[in-house]
Scaffold this motif. Structure first.
Motif, PDB file in Angstrom:
ATOM      1  N   PRO A 107       0.809  -1.226   0.000  1.00  9.53           N
ATOM      2  CA  PRO A 107       0.000   0.000   0.000  1.00  9.53           C
ATOM      3  C   PRO A 107       0.843   1.278   0.000  1.00  9.53           C
ATOM      4  O   PRO A 107       0.507   2.248  -0.680  1.00  9.53           O
ATOM      5  N   GLY A 108       1.967   1.289   0.703  1.00 11.67           N
ATOM      6  CA  GLY A 108       2.807   2.476   0.742  1.00 11.67           C
ATOM      7  C   GLY A 108       3.577   2.738  -0.543  1.00 11.67           C
ATOM      8  O   GLY A 108       4.114   3.821  -0.739  1.00 11.67           O
ATOM      9  N   GLU A 109       3.653   1.735  -1.417  1.00  9.64           N
ATOM     10  CA  GLU A 109       4.387   1.872  -2.681  1.00  9.64           C
ATOM     11  C   GLU A 109       3.461   2.083  -3.873  1.00  9.64           C
ATOM     12  O   GLU A 109       3.931   2.219  -5.000  1.00  9.64           O
ATOM     13  N   ILE A 110       2.161   2.109  -3.631  1.00 18.98           N
ATOM     14  CA  ILE A 110       1.181   2.040  -4.722  1.00 18.98           C
ATOM     15  C   ILE A 110       1.364   3.139  -5.762  1.00 18.98           C
ATOM     16  O   ILE A 110       1.126   2.925  -6.943  1.00 18.98           O
ATOM     17  N   TRP A 111       1.783   4.323  -5.344  1.00 20.23           N
ATOM     18  CA  TRP A 111       1.949   5.426  -6.308  1.00 20.23           C
ATOM     19  C   TRP A 111       3.400   5.593  -6.744  1.00 20.23           C
ATOM     20  O   TRP A 111       3.759   6.608  -7.337  1.00 20.23           O
ATOM     21  N   ASP A 112       4.252   4.592  -6.474  1.00 20.51           N
ATOM     22  CA  ASP A 112       5.657   4.663  -6.902  1.00 20.51           C
ATOM     23  C   ASP A 112       5.827   4.408  -8.392  1.00 20.51           C
ATOM     24  O   ASP A 112       6.923   4.601  -8.914  1.00 20.51           O
ATOM     25  N   VAL A 113       4.779   3.949  -9.056  1.00 14.78           N
ATOM     26  CA  VAL A 113       4.854   3.696 -10.499  1.00 14.78           C
ATOM     27  C   VAL A 113       3.892   4.644 -11.219  1.00 14.78           C
ATOM     28  O   VAL A 113       2.880   5.053 -10.648  1.00 14.78           O
TER      29      VAL A 113
END
Length: 141
Positions: A107-113
């Motif tokens: 969830p904490g990485e969801i907007w990393d792409v």
């Protein structure tokens, strides 16, 4: 014009969501999406989801529940998202068709792409539906 459904898979591994980076067509290459594809005539959405995951990722999956909502794509297509999980003994996902990379995102990485624009609201709704509070949306959203 009759609306056509594209199914997207919220393929889950614990609290991680699988994202797939498009390699084709050129205008979508390099952006990330929920894997899936078009429902063929006479096919149910859940059968399309199973077929698309087998074709695109080489996995055997079980469809779960449909995420409420639909999101417009290029007319006449609309995106419907279903949760899904790998069946025991399935191969690990691999980018076979239309993708060149996969990532399991917490969830904490969801907007990393950089998601495809059409997938951003679908991903947000999917996380909310799963009871996960997503971090603030992607930059520029």
């Amino acid at each position: 014009m009759t609306e056509r459904i594209v199914v997207g898979a919220a393929l889950l591994d614990g609290d991680r969501l699988l994202a797939a980076r498009r390699s084709a067509p050129a205008e979508l290459a390099g952006r990330w999406e929920l894997p899936g594809g078009k429902v063929e005539e006479g096919e149910t959405p859940d059968a399309a989801l199973v077929r698309e995951l087998r074709e695109e990722l080489g996995v055997d999956a079980r469809p779960g529940e449909r995420v409420p909502g639909q999101w417009p794509l290029k007319p006449p297509y609309v995106l419907h998202v279903w949760t899904a999980s790998l069946l025991p003994g399935s191969a690990a996902p691999a980018p076979l068709e239309d993708h060149d990379a996969l990532r399991w995102l917490s969830p904490g990485e969801i907007w990393d792409v950089p998601w495809l624009a059409a997938d951003v609201p679908a991903v947000h709704r999917t996380l909310t539906h799963l009871g996960v509070t997503p971090p603030a949306g992607p930059p520029g959203a």
